[in-house]
Design a protein around this motif. Structure first.
Motif, PDB file in Angstrom:
ATOM      1  N   LEU A   1       0.791  -1.259   0.072  1.00 32.96           N
ATOM      2  CA  LEU A   1      -0.077   0.077  -0.030  1.00 32.96           C
ATOM      3  C   LEU A   1       1.021   1.395   0.043  1.00 32.96           C
ATOM      4  CD1 LEU A   1      -2.894  -0.756   2.364  1.00 32.96           C
ATOM      5  CD2 LEU A   1      -2.820  -0.919  -0.045  1.00 32.96           C
ATOM      6  N   VAL A   2       1.994   1.172   0.752  1.00 34.57           N
ATOM      7  CA  VAL A   2       2.645   2.281   0.959  1.00 34.57           C
ATOM      8  C   VAL A   2       3.465   2.462  -0.594  1.00 34.57           C
ATOM      9  CG1 VAL A   2       5.151   3.326   1.602  1.00 34.57           C
ATOM     10  CG2 VAL A   2       3.294   2.162   3.268  1.00 34.57           C
ATOM     11  N   GLY A   3       4.003   1.477  -1.292  1.00 33.86           N
ATOM     12  CA  GLY A   3       4.540   1.604  -2.649  1.00 33.86           C
ATOM     13  C   GLY A   3       3.360   2.343  -3.520  1.00 33.86           C
ATOM     14  N   TYR A   4       2.117   1.840  -3.488  1.00 33.08           N
ATOM     15  CA  TYR A   4       0.946   2.112  -4.140  1.00 33.08           C
ATOM     16  C   TYR A   4       0.863   3.742  -3.970  1.00 33.08           C
ATOM     17  CZ  TYR A   4      -2.988   0.986  -7.397  1.00 33.08           C
ATOM     18  OH  TYR A   4      -3.640   0.757  -8.307  1.00 33.08           O
ATOM     19  N   LEU A   5       1.024   4.198  -2.805  1.00 36.31           N
ATOM     20  CA  LEU A   5       0.674   5.353  -2.582  1.00 36.31           C
ATOM     21  C   LEU A   5       1.861   6.391  -3.105  1.00 36.31           C
ATOM     22  CD1 LEU A   5      -0.591   7.720  -0.350  1.00 36.31           C
ATOM     23  CD2 LEU A   5       1.538   7.352   1.016  1.00 36.31           C
ATOM     24  N   HIS A   6       3.191   5.895  -3.344  1.00 35.71           N
ATOM     25  CA  HIS A   6       4.066   6.781  -3.838  1.00 35.71           C
ATOM     26  C   HIS A   6       3.889   6.817  -5.120  1.00 35.71           C
ATOM     27  CE1 HIS A   6       5.789   7.906  -0.115  1.00 35.71           C
ATOM     28  NE2 HIS A   6       6.187   6.504   0.180  1.00 35.71           N
ATOM     29  N   GLU A   7       3.696   5.614  -6.061  1.00 41.11           N
ATOM     30  CA  GLU A   7       3.859   5.197  -7.454  1.00 41.11           C
ATOM     31  C   GLU A   7       2.567   4.519  -8.201  1.00 41.11           C
ATOM     32  OE1 GLU A   7       7.622   4.080  -8.919  1.00 41.11           O
ATOM     33  OE2 GLU A   7       8.553   4.731  -6.907  1.00 41.11           O
ATOM     34  N   GLY A   8       1.444   4.539  -7.196  1.00 41.32           N
ATOM     35  CA  GLY A   8       0.184   3.902  -8.079  1.00 41.32           C
ATOM     36  C   GLY A   8       0.399   2.548  -8.522  1.00 41.32           C
ATOM     37  N   GLU A   9       0.033   2.352  -9.838  1.00 42.55           N
ATOM     38  CA  GLU A   9       0.204   1.010 -10.165  1.00 42.55           C
ATOM     39  C   GLU A   9       1.368   0.673 -10.425  1.00 42.55           C
ATOM     40  OE1 GLU A   9      -2.577   0.533 -13.573  1.00 42.55           O
ATOM     41  OE2 GLU A   9      -4.458   0.318 -11.843  1.00 42.55           O
ATOM     42  N   ASN A  10       2.502   1.413 -10.637  1.00 43.35           N
ATOM     43  CA  ASN A  10       3.795   1.060 -10.717  1.00 43.35           C
ATOM     44  C   ASN A  10       4.595   0.687  -9.307  1.00 43.35           C
ATOM     45  OD1 ASN A  10       6.237   0.755 -11.988  1.00 43.35           O
ATOM     46  ND2 ASN A  10       6.966   2.721 -11.868  1.00 43.35           N
TER      47      ASN A  10
END
Length: 764
Positions: A438-447
């Protein structure tokens, strides 16, 4: 990357100021330099000379990221100052624990001669604008600030991560998140670490332009390895003594054989049960012990000689023990590895019991405590400026001396293994990865996999089945919808709550379990695993435990795997029946701050639509958890200074006499009048409380002087609070701030109680 090693034959003395730096590059020959004079660097430095590590850092650091690994007490705070002092803008220093944060804030305030702001997650911080140039924070506070784009974090230019070897501990995934974010931004990073295997790999990952590792210790260490079997036991044990008791007896015998009369000694044990056995044995042999809350009944003695420091010791007692040892008033401290990390308590000598276990198939020897823990423990040996040398005695059992030396050397040459990588192979996998994705999604969305590829642990696993499995689970549970994070996903990111915990909260709520049972998963930082060690020998434990198990039957195994049973044992006030418990053990004594964060979580969950509680309900929950009271009697926790045990004494008075429990926020005076009115006089009330205390807690035939003192204390607390209200000040104020903002600060208590308990949110 410039890579230098500070050699063991470097020298440093505070009085008289003297010394030298002996160092080398990885492939070069040793060089000797004079130590840098502090006044040439800054008039703020309170010493005449920089020590060898500080000197080398000052002479070789130019810009960019850096990593310094050095033993404890090598002056890493001053190294942080050298790194930060010429950087423009805000500067951040982050450490693993609140106690370290406060300690480092004091040191940096003196060095910079400037105001320092502290960020440890306290709610009051929300009302304070961060103006200081220097901010000292816990890891969690920095991680949350970066996730939420809080200016003090994202606008900083220089960031120091203290104890960066915590990457290998169970909070290492939070550090990986922080470092991954920093590496992509316009930041300069300094990592400070104790001795660390594979440190060069860490230096490469953080793109360090300078890497310094120190073999030099500020206080030389003399290490001796002596098999534990060489020592006599402390006393004669019965034939049916347990293995823990036999080990404790040997360790205690070794301690008093090795300890010199004027020394302060730390005896490290690999598990808590051995430490408590040492204390119980000392108690039986009439050695004075400082701990008040123990798993056995302690005898009071005037002269205190020994204490046990571990995660289960109540906060009030841990603070007292640390203060006594720091001031030289406590000769012997028994401790687990928690003392080796994050608590600055140097000793003249450390003694470490090391157990070896041989794998029957591979014949490999496993060491407990782990080798890195042993090195951290040794870091406590030596008091700079007080003794010329520190002493370490390693006492192996179950393995030979040469096997231990080999294990230590091999461990130091192992590759760098952060916790996040290890978590992939454990039961923690989904819990850790669900939030990390989720944190990765917060920063870069679907990437988001791009974010994972920049971490150390997941860079080769970003497209693995592990990640796919958790990612699909998050979508299935509604955390990612239409390529966006849902409200509950954003809540988890803001609060740091793993989605696995949130789903368990929803499951329990759907089952219709008691409120505090379904709330338990929201207290996600707490293990609640230490209480039963203190009560399992009690006369009524089997009966009490059966009662708790029956209440939790509908919940299933989940309520036992996360220790909801121990949590509920505390909430039900069953601890009152165990006279060895003076204060709630371990984590149960640290709940005051947790319930303030819980209030915020409950309000946010209500906004999401997954909770139907009123602010009054939430305050009752918070007070029940903080004071260990069932929700119907939670108001008793609002009597200032009452505490867990005494509040449960009053609860029993009300329950046995069928007196209606007072409302939360009602005047204390009404409770006093109700009690005296029911019993007819204060003296009759006293006699009844004394009867309950004697029969239910102390289990004696006649009241003791201790019991009479306790009743006097309760009555004095009630008298002091006569003008007060049955609501905890911090809980009330925090809820007031969350609901009413800054207006809550200006209100008198009575008005604030009325506004908060009757609060109705206006919907537009």
């Amino acid at each position: 990357m410039k890579h230098y090693i500070v050699l063991e034959n470097s020298e440093f003395s505070l009085n008289p100021p003297s010394g030298k730096l002996v160092y080398k590059s990885v492939s070069g020959k040793p060089k000797t330099l004079e130590l840098v004079k502090a006044r040439e660097v800054s008039k703020n430095i309170p010493y005449e000379l920089l020590n060898p590590v500080q000197t080398l850092f000052y002479l070789t650091y130019e810009k960019g990221n850096a990593l310094v690994t050095a033993p404890t007490s090598a002056g890493k705070s001053l190294t942080a100052y050298l790194f930060l002092k010429d950087k423009e803008g805000r500067k951040v220093f982050t450490a693993p624990t609140r106690s370290l944060v406060y300690e480092k804030a004091v040191e940096l305030r003196k060095l910079f001669k400037k105001k320092v702001d502290i960020k440890t997650g306290e709610v009051i911080e929300l009302l304070k604008e961060t103006k200081a140039e220097i901010v000292v924070s816990t890891y969690e506070s920095l991680a949350l600030a970066l996730r939420n784009k809080i200016p003090w974090a994202v606008e900083s230019k220089g960031i120091v991560i203290d104890e960066i070897h915590q990457l290998m501990g169970n909070r290492g995934w939070i550090l990986e998140e922080i470092i991954t974010y920093i590496l992509e931004g316009d930041y300069e990073l300094l990592g400070l670490s104790a001795t660390l295997p594979g440190a060069e790999e860490l230096a490469k990952w953080i793109n360090a332009e300078l890497f310094i590792e120190s073999l030099w210790r500020p206080v030389p260490l003399e290490r001796k390895i002596i098999p534990l079997k060489n020592f006599e036991g402390f006393t004669k044990l019965p034939k049916d003594a347990s293995s823990d008791e036999k080990l404790a007896n040997k360790l205690l015998g070794a301690l008093y054989e090795l300890k010199k009369p004027d020394e302060q000694v730390i005896l490290f044990v690999h598990k808590k049960s051995v430490g408590w056995s040492i204390l119980e044995l000392a108690n039986k042999e009439k050695v004075g012990i400082m701990n008040d809350t123990t798993p056995f009944e302690k005898e009071e003695r005037k002269d205190i000689e020994i204490a046990f420091h571990n995660a289960d010791v109540p906060k009030e007692e841990r603070d007292k023990i640390e203060k006594a040892f720091r001031e030289g008033k406590l000769p012997v401290l028994v401790a687990t590895s928690t003392l080796a990390y994050g608590v600055n308590l140097p000793a003249d000598t450390v003694i470490i019991g090391v157990r070896g276990v041989r794998d029957r198939k591979t014949r490999k020897v496993y060491v407990y405590p782990e080798t890195l823990d042993i090195l951290q423990m040794e870091g406590r040996a030596g008091r700079l400026g007080i003794k010329e040398k520190g002493f370490s005695y390693i006492l192996p059992y179950g393995l030979r001396e040469d096997e231990l030396v080999k294990e230590i050397n091999e461990k130091l040459n192992e590759e760098f293994k952060p916790y996040l990588r290890e978590a992939l192979l454990s039961e923690e996998r989904k819990r850790v990865l669900s939030l990390f994705i989720l944190v990765g999604y917060l920063h870069e969305g679907e990437n988001f996999r791009g974010f994972l590829e920049r971490t150390y642990s997941l860079r080769e696993l970003a497209y693995s089945p592990y990640i796919d499995e958790v990612y699909n689970w998050l979508k299935e549970k509604g955390y990612i919808e239409g390529g966006k994070l849902s409200d509950k996903a954003l809540f988890c990111i803001r609060s740091g709550m793993p989605p696995v915990n949130y789903e368990e909260f929803l499951r329990r709520k759907k089952l219709g379990l008691d409120t505090l049972v379904y709330i338990r998963p929201l207290l996600f930082t707490k293990r609640f695993d230490g209480l039963y060690d203190f009560v399992k020998k009690g006369e009524t434990f089997e009966e009490d435990n059966a009662y708790i198990k029956e209440k939790l039957l509908p919940c299933g195994a989940e309520c036992f795997s996360d220790n909801t049973h121990q949590f509920l044992f505390y909430i039900e006030g069953l601890t009152f029946k165990y006279r060895n418990i003076q204060n709630p053990p371990g984590e149960f004594s640290y709940l005051g701050t947790d319930v303030l964060h819980l209030l915020r979580s409950l309000l946010e969950i209500k906004d999401i639509g997954d909770l139907e509680l009123t602010p009054k309900d939430m305050i009752e929950i918070a007070q029940a958890i903080k004071y260990g009271l069932t929700p119907d009697y939670t108001s008793l926790g609002g009597i200032k200074g009452i505490g867990h045990i005494r509040a449960n004494l009053l609860k029993r008075v009300l329950y046995y006499e069928n007196i209606q429990p007072p409302e939360i926020g009602s005047p204390v005076e009404e409770l006093i009048e109700k009690l005296i009115g029911h019993f007819g006089s204060e003296e009759t009330l006293r006699r009844y409380m004394l009867e309950i205390l004697t029969s239910d807690r102390l289990r004696t035939v006649e009241p003791t002087s201790r019991a009479r003192r306790e009743i006097n204390a309760v009555m004095n607390i009630l008298r002091r609070n006569r003008e007060g209200f049955l609501i905890d000040d911090k809980i009330l104020f925090t809820m007031g701030v969350f609901l009413l903002g800054a207006d809550a600060i200006r209100m008198k208590k009575k008005e604030l109680i009325r506004e908060v308990l009757n609060y109705q949110k206006i919907e537009f």
